[in-house]
Design an enzyme around this catalytic site. Structure first.
Site, PDB file in Angstrom:
ATOM      1  CB  CYS A 110      -1.217  -0.170   1.090  1.00 58.02           C
ATOM      2  SG  CYS A 110      -1.411   1.485   0.889  1.00 58.02           S
ATOM      3  CG  LEU A 111       1.281   4.011  -3.035  1.00 59.55           C
ATOM      4  CD1 LEU A 111       0.406   4.633  -4.398  1.00 59.55           C
ATOM      5  CD2 LEU A 111       2.075   3.728  -3.552  1.00 59.55           C
ATOM      6  CD  GLU A 153      -6.978   1.775  -4.042  1.00 62.19           C
ATOM      7  OE1 GLU A 153      -7.507   2.696  -3.427  1.00 62.19           O
ATOM      8  OE2 GLU A 153      -6.040   0.669  -4.204  1.00 62.19           O
TER       9      GLU A 153
END
Ligand code: ZN
Length: 197
Positions: A110-111, A153
């Site tokens: 995950c960013l 998301e």
């Protein structure tokens, strides 16, 4: 314009985001936000970005998985993960339905938790009913890696991070993942990490 990606610990990443109205979706503010999120996702690079990750508690995410991201990944791995290119998608106010058991077990990242990865069990097939970038209803039927991206998301829109769902013993840095685990069959990963004991 590039947006700042928020890291774990920012309160907005733990809040339930709110729906957008059709008028809001069509507004220049949201249209610009979608463009900026697309640019930010490409630059990162990432295969998905949700509005809470750029500090906004809105039920909006962008997704794109490009063929060029797959060049460095072995064909067997792509096949096992059912990873295929996904064209740019905007999802707004999504409703997620899992259409299979949580039977796909792969490393994801995950960013907002940059530099780390872990095994997460996810459903291999999902259906998402949502609005598109013009506020029109659309349904996405997805399988494999695309289904995983959608689940990841939409989790962001509910204040959930993959670390809440990960198999904690598999948590590792991306460097160590590349060094030790990338090419190891999953059953062997689980054995060496003593995950089934
Ligand atoms: Zn994420």
């Amino acid at each position: 314009m590039l947006l700042e990606i928020k890291s774990a610990g920012e309160p907005v990443l733990r809040e339930k985001a709110r729906d957008l109205t059709r008028d809001e979706i069509l507004s220049s503010t949201i249209q610009q936000l979608i463009e900026n999120m697309r640019e930010t996702m490409h630059k990162a690079p990432g295969v998905g970005l949700a509005a809470p990750q750029v500090g906004l508690g809105l039920r909006l995410a962008v997704i794109e998985d490009k063929a060029e991201y797959m060049k460095e990944i072995r064909p067997e791995v792509l096949k096992e993960r059912e990873r295929r290119p996904v064209p740019f998608e905007v999802i707004v106010n999504p409703k997620l339905a899992l259409e299979s058991a949580a039977d796909a077990d792969f490393f994801e990242g995950c960013l907002s938790v940059a530099g780390w990865t872990a095994l997460v069990l996810r459903a291999g097939q999902v259906r998402v009913d949502c609005l598109d970038h013009r506020g029109q209803p659309k349904t996405i039927q997805a399988a494999g890696w695309f289904a995983r991206i959608l689940q990841h998301e939409i989790d962001h829109l509910n204040g959930t991070l993959y670390v809440d769902r990960m198999e904690a013993r598999s948590f590792c840095t991306l460097d160590n993942y590349s060094k030790h685990w990338k090419d190891v069959p999953l059953a062997e990963v689980r054995r060496r990490l003593a995950m089934d004991v």
